[in-house]
Design an enzyme around this catalytic site. Structure first.
Site, PDB file in Angstrom:
ATOM      1  N   HIS A 109      -5.199  -4.803   4.260  1.00 41.02           N
ATOM      2  CA  HIS A 109      -5.830  -3.487   4.178  1.00 41.02           C
ATOM      3  C   HIS A 109      -4.840  -2.493   3.576  1.00 41.02           C
ATOM      4  O   HIS A 109      -3.632  -2.597   3.812  1.00 41.02           O
ATOM      5  CB  HIS A 109      -6.256  -3.016   5.579  1.00 41.02           C
ATOM      6  CG  HIS A 109      -7.124  -1.810   5.561  1.00 41.02           C
ATOM      7  ND1 HIS A 109      -8.439  -1.838   5.185  1.00 41.02           N
ATOM      8  CD2 HIS A 109      -6.842  -0.507   5.847  1.00 41.02           C
ATOM      9  CE1 HIS A 109      -8.944  -0.613   5.265  1.00 41.02           C
ATOM     10  NE2 HIS A 109      -7.990   0.206   5.663  1.00 41.02           N
ATOM     11  N   CYS A 129     -11.318  -1.564   0.416  1.00 42.19           N
ATOM     12  CA  CYS A 129     -10.120  -0.729   0.404  1.00 42.19           C
ATOM     13  C   CYS A 129      -9.334  -0.855  -0.891  1.00 42.19           C
ATOM     14  O   CYS A 129      -8.950   0.148  -1.502  1.00 42.19           O
ATOM     15  CB  CYS A 129      -9.220  -1.034   1.595  1.00 42.19           C
ATOM     16  SG  CYS A 129      -8.566  -2.722   1.618  1.00 42.19           S
ATOM     17  N   HIS A 173      -9.196   5.530   2.871  1.00 46.03           N
ATOM     18  CA  HIS A 173      -9.349   4.078   2.782  1.00 46.03           C
ATOM     19  C   HIS A 173     -10.803   3.726   3.019  1.00 46.03           C
ATOM     20  O   HIS A 173     -11.611   4.590   3.345  1.00 46.03           O
ATOM     21  CB  HIS A 173      -8.442   3.375   3.804  1.00 46.03           C
ATOM     22  CG  HIS A 173      -8.704   3.772   5.222  1.00 46.03           C
ATOM     23  ND1 HIS A 173      -8.857   2.843   6.221  1.00 46.03           N
ATOM     24  CD2 HIS A 173      -8.847   4.982   5.823  1.00 46.03           C
ATOM     25  CE1 HIS A 173      -9.066   3.471   7.377  1.00 46.03           C
ATOM     26  NE2 HIS A 173      -9.068   4.760   7.152  1.00 46.03           N
TER      27      HIS A 173
END
Length: 186
Positions: free
Chosen positions: A142, A89, A158
């Protein structure tokens, strides 16, 4: 020098996200340079209509960064990866912003320290969304890039461990639950 390399390697081993593999045909590929090398990437998938996307600062640079990120749609997940062979990510955003001479830290938790914190109801295309997907929800691990905002539907690109580089909605229960904060770097 060795200790710096080992520190960077350790950082990559501590921070990660996700992706899965989809192949793009050769006629839909282009080369972009990432640092001293070039990578071949597919063409971006169709983005939402510009009228449905709200953008605050530098709409053209936001759109360029988003378009670059979208070229990686379908790339498989690779922890620490920053190429079409695989990326995580933070690698996706590091490369997408870097392609337009905007330097971000390499790790998602460090990216979260950049820019200005913003309320979710003020998010626009080009903003960053941060999540906690481990057992410790408040720990950022993340990151995603907002590609469109249409009412209360926030779409972001992502890299996930299970499906690779994809676009998801913040309305999805998992991502809504894991959401920690949003920032504006553009």
């Amino acid at each position: 020098m060795t200790s710096k390399f080992l520190s960077l390697l350790l950082l990559f081993l501590v921070v990660g996200c996700g992706a899965s593999k989809k192949k793009s045909s050769a006629h839909n590929q282009r080369k972009i340079s990432v640092g001293p090398s070039e990578v071949t990437v597919g063409t971006p998938r169709e983005l939402p209509n510009e009228n449905s996307v709200t953008t605050v600062a530098s709409p053209s640079i936001s759109r360029k960064v988003i378009n670059t990120a979208m070229t990686f749609s379908g790339v498989k997940y690779k922890f620490g990866g920053t190429t079409i062979k695989g990326m995580d990510c933070s690698g996706l955003l590091y490369v997408s912003f870097g392609e337009h001479d905007i330097q971000l830290p390499r790790a998602s938790y460090l990216m979260a320290t950049e820019g200005e914190n913003i309320d979710l109801n003020k998010v626009s295309a080009g903003d960053l969304l941060f999540f906690g997907t481990s057992g410790r929800k408040k720990k950022i691990n993340h990151v995603g890039l907002v590609v469109s905002v249409n009412g209360d539907d926030i779409q972001f690109i992502h890299a996930t461990t299970s499906r690779g580089v994809i676009v998801s909605s913040l309305r999805e229960g998992y991502w809504n639950y894991a959401f920690i904060k949003a920032t504006r770097v553009l």
